[in-house]
Design an enzyme around this catalytic site. Structure first.
Site, PDB file in Angstrom:
ATOM      1  N   PHE A  22       0.771  -1.131   0.108  1.00 35.22           N
ATOM      2  CA  PHE A  22      -0.099  -0.134   0.002  1.00 35.22           C
ATOM      3  C   PHE A  22       0.684   1.174   0.102  1.00 35.22           C
ATOM      4  O   PHE A  22       0.679   2.240  -0.653  1.00 35.22           O
ATOM      5  CB  PHE A  22      -1.147   0.136   0.963  1.00 35.22           C
ATOM      6  CG  PHE A  22      -0.966   0.881   2.242  1.00 35.22           C
ATOM      7  CD1 PHE A  22      -1.444   1.999   2.357  1.00 35.22           C
ATOM      8  CD2 PHE A  22       0.030   0.404   3.439  1.00 35.22           C
ATOM      9  CE1 PHE A  22      -1.400   3.005   3.508  1.00 35.22           C
ATOM     10  CE2 PHE A  22      -0.034   1.268   4.598  1.00 35.22           C
ATOM     11  CZ  PHE A  22      -0.419   2.489   4.517  1.00 35.22           C
ATOM     12  N   ILE A  23       2.130   1.114   0.710  1.00 33.68           N
ATOM     13  CA  ILE A  23       2.868   2.334   0.784  1.00 33.68           C
ATOM     14  C   ILE A  23       3.593   2.667  -0.681  1.00 33.68           C
ATOM     15  O   ILE A  23       3.594   3.667  -1.324  1.00 33.68           O
ATOM     16  CB  ILE A  23       3.872   2.498   1.686  1.00 33.68           C
ATOM     17  CG1 ILE A  23       2.992   2.539   3.158  1.00 33.68           C
ATOM     18  CG2 ILE A  23       4.633   3.806   1.860  1.00 33.68           C
ATOM     19  CD1 ILE A  23       3.811   2.362   4.699  1.00 33.68           C
ATOM     20  N   SER A  61       5.096  -6.501  10.343  1.00 34.60           N
ATOM     21  CA  SER A  61       4.019  -6.809  11.535  1.00 34.60           C
ATOM     22  C   SER A  61       4.625  -7.224  12.756  1.00 34.60           C
ATOM     23  O   SER A  61       5.548  -8.273  12.751  1.00 34.60           O
ATOM     24  CB  SER A  61       3.166  -8.199  10.841  1.00 34.60           C
ATOM     25  OG  SER A  61       2.340  -8.394  11.954  1.00 34.60           O
ATOM     26  N   SER A 111       8.912   3.188  13.874  1.00 30.81           N
ATOM     27  CA  SER A 111       8.697   3.641  15.126  1.00 30.81           C
ATOM     28  C   SER A 111       8.902   2.677  16.069  1.00 30.81           C
ATOM     29  O   SER A 111       9.043   3.096  17.308  1.00 30.81           O
ATOM     30  CB  SER A 111       7.347   4.527  15.256  1.00 30.81           C
ATOM     31  OG  SER A 111       6.410   3.540  15.359  1.00 30.81           O
ATOM     32  N   TYR A 140      10.363  -7.893  15.084  1.00 28.58           N
ATOM     33  CA  TYR A 140      10.153  -7.123  13.941  1.00 28.58           C
ATOM     34  C   TYR A 140      10.711  -5.379  14.265  1.00 28.58           C
ATOM     35  O   TYR A 140      11.604  -5.083  13.389  1.00 28.58           O
ATOM     36  CB  TYR A 140       8.476  -6.587  13.810  1.00 28.58           C
ATOM     37  CG  TYR A 140       8.342  -5.485  12.928  1.00 28.58           C
ATOM     38  CD1 TYR A 140       8.566  -5.561  11.333  1.00 28.58           C
ATOM     39  CD2 TYR A 140       7.755  -4.491  13.261  1.00 28.58           C
ATOM     40  CE1 TYR A 140       8.013  -4.286  10.718  1.00 28.58           C
ATOM     41  CE2 TYR A 140       7.212  -3.021  12.659  1.00 28.58           C
ATOM     42  CZ  TYR A 140       7.726  -3.334  11.256  1.00 28.58           C
ATOM     43  OH  TYR A 140       7.442  -2.074  10.423  1.00 28.58           O
ATOM     44  N   LYS A 199      13.815  -3.977  11.763  1.00 28.92           N
ATOM     45  CA  LYS A 199      13.938  -2.499  11.336  1.00 28.92           C
ATOM     46  C   LYS A 199      15.160  -1.745  11.982  1.00 28.92           C
ATOM     47  O   LYS A 199      15.648  -1.053  11.171  1.00 28.92           O
ATOM     48  CB  LYS A 199      12.515  -1.869  11.643  1.00 28.92           C
ATOM     49  CG  LYS A 199      11.626  -2.297  10.659  1.00 28.92           C
ATOM     50  CD  LYS A 199      11.557  -2.004   9.277  1.00 28.92           C
ATOM     51  CE  LYS A 199      10.426  -2.446   8.535  1.00 28.92           C
ATOM     52  NZ  LYS A 199      10.639  -1.910   7.010  1.00 28.92           N
ATOM     53  N   ASN A 209       2.954   4.361  12.425  1.00 28.92           N
ATOM     54  CA  ASN A 209       1.734   3.744  11.847  1.00 28.92           C
ATOM     55  C   ASN A 209       1.154   4.244  10.722  1.00 28.92           C
ATOM     56  O   ASN A 209      -0.043   5.141  11.011  1.00 28.92           O
ATOM     57  CB  ASN A 209       0.789   3.757  13.338  1.00 28.92           C
ATOM     58  CG  ASN A 209       1.223   2.907  14.263  1.00 28.92           C
ATOM     59  OD1 ASN A 209       2.371   3.084  14.958  1.00 28.92           O
ATOM     60  ND2 ASN A 209       0.516   1.737  14.294  1.00 28.92           N
ATOM     61  N   VAL A 221      -4.382  -1.815  12.392  1.00 22.36           N
ATOM     62  CA  VAL A 221      -5.418  -1.725  13.217  1.00 22.36           C
ATOM     63  C   VAL A 221      -6.464  -0.750  12.378  1.00 22.36           C
ATOM     64  O   VAL A 221      -7.803  -1.263  12.435  1.00 22.36           O
ATOM     65  CB  VAL A 221      -5.328  -1.287  14.445  1.00 22.36           C
ATOM     66  CG1 VAL A 221      -4.577   0.082  14.467  1.00 22.36           C
ATOM     67  CG2 VAL A 221      -6.594  -1.369  15.259  1.00 22.36           C
ATOM     68  N   ARG A 274      -1.262   5.882  19.380  1.00 19.05           N
ATOM     69  CA  ARG A 274      -0.479   5.729  18.029  1.00 19.05           C
ATOM     70  C   ARG A 274      -0.406   7.181  17.578  1.00 19.05           C
ATOM     71  O   ARG A 274      -1.591   7.678  17.669  1.00 19.05           O
ATOM     72  CB  ARG A 274      -0.959   4.573  17.315  1.00 19.05           C
ATOM     73  CG  ARG A 274      -0.858   3.142  17.883  1.00 19.05           C
ATOM     74  CD  ARG A 274       0.566   2.850  17.896  1.00 19.05           C
ATOM     75  NE  ARG A 274       0.900   1.573  18.261  1.00 19.05           N
ATOM     76  CZ  ARG A 274       0.920   1.069  19.474  1.00 19.05           C
ATOM     77  NH1 ARG A 274       0.682   1.920  20.538  1.00 19.05           N
ATOM     78  NH2 ARG A 274       1.126  -0.289  19.878  1.00 19.05           N
TER      79      ARG A 274
HETATM   80  C1  UD2 Z   1       4.024  -1.110  14.359  1.00 19.78           C
HETATM   81  C2  UD2 Z   1       4.657   0.304  14.429  1.00 19.78           C
HETATM   82  C3  UD2 Z   1       4.437   1.064  13.130  1.00 19.78           C
HETATM   83  C4  UD2 Z   1       4.677   0.117  11.846  1.00 19.78           C
HETATM   84  C5  UD2 Z   1       4.012  -1.129  12.026  1.00 19.78           C
HETATM   85  C6  UD2 Z   1       4.167  -2.051  10.679  1.00 19.78           C
HETATM   86  C7  UD2 Z   1       4.896   0.997  16.717  1.00 19.78           C
HETATM   87  C8  UD2 Z   1       4.254   1.727  17.673  1.00 19.78           C
HETATM   88  N1  UD2 Z   1       4.470   1.091  15.434  1.00 19.78           N
HETATM   89  O1  UD2 Z   1       2.741  -0.883  14.363  1.00 19.78           O
HETATM   90  O2  UD2 Z   1       5.144   2.171  12.906  1.00 19.78           O
HETATM   91  O3  UD2 Z   1       6.263  -0.069  11.964  1.00 19.78           O
HETATM   92  O4  UD2 Z   1       4.268  -1.949  13.098  1.00 19.78           O
HETATM   93  O5  UD2 Z   1       3.040  -3.114  10.803  1.00 19.78           O
HETATM   94  O6  UD2 Z   1       5.543   0.141  17.068  1.00 19.78           O
HETATM   95  N2  UD2 Z   1      -4.877  -3.753  17.479  1.00 19.78           N
HETATM   96  C9  UD2 Z   1      -5.896  -4.030  18.026  1.00 19.78           C
HETATM   97  N3  UD2 Z   1      -7.007  -4.765  17.195  1.00 19.78           N
HETATM   98  C10 UD2 Z   1      -6.783  -5.259  16.092  1.00 19.78           C
HETATM   99  C11 UD2 Z   1      -5.318  -4.711  15.574  1.00 19.78           C
HETATM  100  C12 UD2 Z   1      -4.411  -4.295  16.499  1.00 19.78           C
HETATM  101  O7  UD2 Z   1      -6.453  -3.491  19.224  1.00 19.78           O
HETATM  102  O8  UD2 Z   1      -7.549  -5.743  15.532  1.00 19.78           O
HETATM  103  C13 UD2 Z   1      -3.812  -2.983  18.187  1.00 19.78           C
HETATM  104  C14 UD2 Z   1      -2.410  -3.700  18.409  1.00 19.78           C
HETATM  105  O9  UD2 Z   1      -2.301  -4.432  19.633  1.00 19.78           O
HETATM  106  C15 UD2 Z   1      -1.812  -2.249  18.848  1.00 19.78           C
HETATM  107  C16 UD2 Z   1      -2.582  -1.100  18.228  1.00 19.78           C
HETATM  108  O10 UD2 Z   1      -3.721  -1.659  17.655  1.00 19.78           O
HETATM  109  O11 UD2 Z   1      -1.601  -1.951  20.344  1.00 19.78           O
HETATM  110  C17 UD2 Z   1      -1.691  -0.991  16.516  1.00 19.78           C
HETATM  111  O12 UD2 Z   1      -1.447  -2.185  16.186  1.00 19.78           O
HETATM  112  P1  UD2 Z   1      -1.067  -2.341  14.434  1.00 19.78           P
HETATM  113  O13 UD2 Z   1      -0.745  -3.835  14.215  1.00 19.78           O
HETATM  114  O14 UD2 Z   1      -1.807  -1.465  13.576  1.00 19.78           O
HETATM  115  O15 UD2 Z   1       0.487  -1.446  14.617  1.00 19.78           O
HETATM  116  P2  UD2 Z   1       1.694  -1.473  15.482  1.00 19.78           P
HETATM  117  O16 UD2 Z   1       1.240  -0.572  16.512  1.00 19.78           O
HETATM  118  O17 UD2 Z   1       2.100  -2.886  15.889  1.00 19.78           O
END
Ligand code: UD2
Length: 335
Positions: A17-18, A85, A125, A148, A152, A177, A192, A216
């Site tokens: 997507f990016i 992920s 991040s 992950y 990175k 994010n 998310v 986030r």
């Molecule tokens: C990380 C990085 C982001 C990017 C990404 C790649 C951080 C702070 N951010 O994102 O910059 O590199 O990885 O994928 O490390 N969640 C729910 N329900 C869902 C799905 C997710 O509650 O159905 C929560 C999850 O547990 C987290 C937040 O939403 O607390 C964000 O999750 P994500 O998978 O969208 O992204 P994140 O923060 O792991």
């Protein structure tokens, strides 16, 4: 006739997507695009309408010959290919390392040998981890939690090392994010916002992992695209071998995000809660002043405007982005 002033950009992960958003932006500024993707998470649908204008190569960055050939004649590499992920890396750290680190080193060697001008890298991040201080500034010591995040960060160090050892200009953009159109909502590892928006548009109940107070700095994809283009143009003395946050400087927690999405999507149900995910960071917020000072970066689209555009895009897709929203299964939890 080919314009000699045209630059050639190699976009790794062009079908993601990016990557696919970058490809459109590079074409719009009149430059040439070559793309490489192994289609492991990317989809050719994402680049279908521009396929005739890009030199697309279906290959894996672990295939050194394909990468060497892709770098020939390239001015700028925008390296987006990854398995992005946290939970997937917790389940499969070896796979994460291969796709996120080994692939990056292959690309760097090929870019160095082909005398590419500059490589801009999609860093994360997640490198900051759970350090208590907010906002996160690039001079803070990294403290990665998940495999992950380690991968990175290791790739960032490789980028910096290739600048120091071989004078290959490299710039690391720590994405916070990123969300927006074409983000895949169909995997349990999807971001998310892609998941929540598609679930809520279908009237399906989303799940928050943890208590929803995690926050986030959600960043609309156009801001990241702009940062990449600026990173190619900025003077080497100011940006090469350096790391920059790419974000909005605002944060939202998941409970309030759910409430905003309810309003924007018209979803009338509630959210359910499940155990917190292993490797999850609690709070994330960027200080964007370095990117502002050295790249001339300013986030143009804020969170709510980004959400509106993203919802509009998913709505415009038949069948909500062509697939069912992600199930909430198979993600490792802390308990
Ligand atoms: C990380 C990085 C982001 C990017 C990404 C790649 C951080 C702070 N951010 O994102 O910059 O590199 O990885 O994928 O490390 N969640 C729910 N329900 C869902 C799905 C997710 O509650 O159905 C929560 C999850 O547990 C987290 C937040 O939403 O607390 C964000 O999750 P994500 O998978 O969208 O992204 P994140 O923060 O792991």
């Amino acid at each position: 006739m080919m314009n000699l002033l045209m630059a050639t950009y190699l976009i790794t992960g062009i079908a993601g997507f990016i990557g696919s958003s970058l490809a459109r932006a590079v074409l719009a500024q009149g430059d040439q695009v070559r793309g490489i993707d192994n289609l492991s998470t990317g989809k050719t649908e994402n680049i279908a309408e521009i396929m005739g204008r890009v030199d697309f190569r279906e290959a894996d960055l672990l295939e050194i010959q394909a990468v060497q050939s892709a770098c020939v004649g390239v001015d700028y590499v925008l390296h987006q290919a990854a398995i992005p992920s946290v939970p997937k890396s917790v389940l499969d750290p070896l796979g994460s390392n291969r796709s996120n680190v080994d692939a990056t080193v292959n690309l760097l060697v090929a870019a160095r040998d082909a005398k590419v001008k500059r490589v801009v890298f999609a860093a994360s991040s997640s490198a900051y981890g759970d350090t208590p201080t907010l906002p996160k500034h690039e001079d803070m010591p990294p403290n990665p939690i998940s495999p992950y995040a380690v991968a990175k960060l290791a790739s960032e160090y490789y980028m910096i090392s290739f600048y120091r050892c071989y004078a290959l200009e490299t710039v690391c953009l720590r994405y916070f994010n990123i969300f927006g159109p074409r983000q895949d909502p169909t995997s349990p590892y999807s971001g998310v916002l892609a998941k929540f928006i598609t679930q809520m548009l279908k009237g399906e109940q989303p799940t928050i992992f943890g208590d929803g107070t995690q926050s986030r700095d959600f960043t609309y994809v156009d801001n990241a695209v702009e940062a990449n283009l600026l990173a190619c143009r900025a003077p080497a003395g100011e940006v090469a071998g350096r790391v920059f946050n790419v974000a909005t400087g605002q944060r939202a927690d998941l409970n309030e995000t759910f409430r905003v999405l309810k309003k924007l999507t018209g979803y009338t149900g509630e959210v359910k809660y499940a155990p917190e995910r292993a490797g999850d960071v609690k709070h994330s917020l960027a200080d964007t002043s370095r990117a502002e000072n050295y790249l001339g970066y300013k986030p143009k689209i804020d969170f709510e405007e980004g959400l509106q555009r993203t919802i509009e895009w998913y709505r415009s897709q038949e069948n909500v982005a062509g697939g069912r929203p992600a199930p909430d299964l198979g993600v490792p939890s802390r308990i």
